[in-house]
Design an enzyme around this catalytic site. Structure first.
Site, PDB file in Angstrom:
ATOM      1  N   ARG A 177       2.290   0.272  -6.231  1.00 42.00           N
ATOM      2  CA  ARG A 177       2.790  -0.755  -7.147  1.00 42.00           C
ATOM      3  C   ARG A 177       2.972  -0.171  -8.541  1.00 42.00           C
ATOM      4  NH1 ARG A 177      -0.805  -6.080  -6.650  1.00 42.00           N
ATOM      5  NH2 ARG A 177       0.936  -6.937  -7.865  1.00 42.00           N
ATOM      6  N   CYS A 236      -4.379  -5.776 -14.212  1.00 38.15           N
ATOM      7  CA  CYS A 236      -4.027  -5.657 -12.794  1.00 38.15           C
ATOM      8  C   CYS A 236      -2.738  -6.434 -12.585  1.00 38.15           C
ATOM      9  CB  CYS A 236      -5.162  -6.183 -11.922  1.00 38.15           C
ATOM     10  SG  CYS A 236      -5.668  -7.879 -12.315  1.00 38.15           S
TER      11      CYS A 236
END
Length: 279
Positions: A177, A236
């Site tokens: 990611r 995050c």
């Protein structure tokens, strides 16, 4: 001490009468809680109790913090006051809602709160009683909290310091990611320019338990080098698993790092610069 083993959990239950919290996320969180939880544990829902969502994730991300006073009301409903010993676990080995609850309670100024390493899986394997019965508990007055007492960072501050060598922005998402290979949840793949990738999963050993205090200390002291931990910002996807790394850093004696709550879910929805590849 912030992280405890199941043996320590047994001792707390035997000797201290702690408030036990089962924290979970997702649409079926309550259903999963009702299908089996640590006996006498109370339920905390990431989606509704530990977040106060807006209609648009561009404002605060997918899991914005609730107002401190609203969280205080929730703590009172759980029977938690400033003298309580609180033990929290989740069904993700402490990597998700349990770490978020720990951070929020610490940010409310609470002292005695602990996360069970290994979460529900470890609890069940240790032979503690798993129940499907909802516990009856005494509610208390709202917990006295009017502001978050740990650093909460916004996107503008992150933007201003991400390229400053005295600061470090840590992205704890999975590497694929971060590098922009794909993005399974948010709208854009990639990362905040200047952020470094230290996946939260590297806080865990091969069994899914937290690494030792010494291992975590070596890992994060090496990562942040000579920076003041207060110049570290952790994020995050939506401000949840970032708390896992803040928990690991605190366990390692590196307190003071900030939480960018909006995280990638907010950053990527606001036409801010996006980097891909390895920094």
């Amino acid at each position: 001490m912030n992280i405890i083993t199941t043996d320590q959990l047994k001792a707390f239950i035997r000797d201290e009468n702690p408030v036990l919290i089962d924290a979970r996320g997702g649409a079926d969180a309550l259903k999963h809680f009702n299908s089996g939880h640590l006996e006498n544990a109370l339920f905390a829902d990431l989606e509704t109790d530990l977040s106060e969502k807006s209609a648009n994730a561009a404002h605060g991300g997918r899991h914005p913090l609730p107002k401190p006073e609203n969280f205080g009301e929730f703590l009172g409903k759980l029977g938690i006051d400033p003298s309580s010993i609180v033990i929290v676990y989740d069904d993700k080995k402490g990597a998700n809602a349990a770490a978020r609850f720990w951070w929020m309670l610490k940010a409310a100024g609470h002292e005695k709160v602990y996360v069970v390493s290994g979460g529900l899986d470890a609890i069940a394997k240790a032979g503690l009683s798993i129940s499907k019965t909802t516990s009856i508990h005494s509610k208390k007055e709202p917990y006295p909290v009017t502001e978050w007492k740990l650093p909460v960072i916004d996107a503008d501050f992150v933007s201003n310091v991400a390229s400053n060598p005295e600061f470090m922005v840590i992205d704890v998402r999975e590497n694929y990611r971060y590098v922009g290979e794909s993005e399974p949840i948010d709208l854009v793949a990639g990362h905040i320019p200047g952020a470094v990738n230290i996946p939260y999963t590297t806080n865990l050993d091969e069994n899914g338990d937290f690494k030792s205090v010494d291992e975590l200390a070596v890992k994060y002291r090496e990562a942040i080098a000579d920076r003041d931990p207060r110049n570290v910002i952790v994020h995050c996807g939506s401000g949840v698993t970032a708390c896992h790394t803040l928990l690991a850093m605190s366990e390692a004696g590196l307190d003071g790092a900030g939480l960018y709550v909006g995280s990638w879910s907010e950053w990527s929805r606001n036409d801010r610069p996006v980097a891909t590849g390895i920094k």
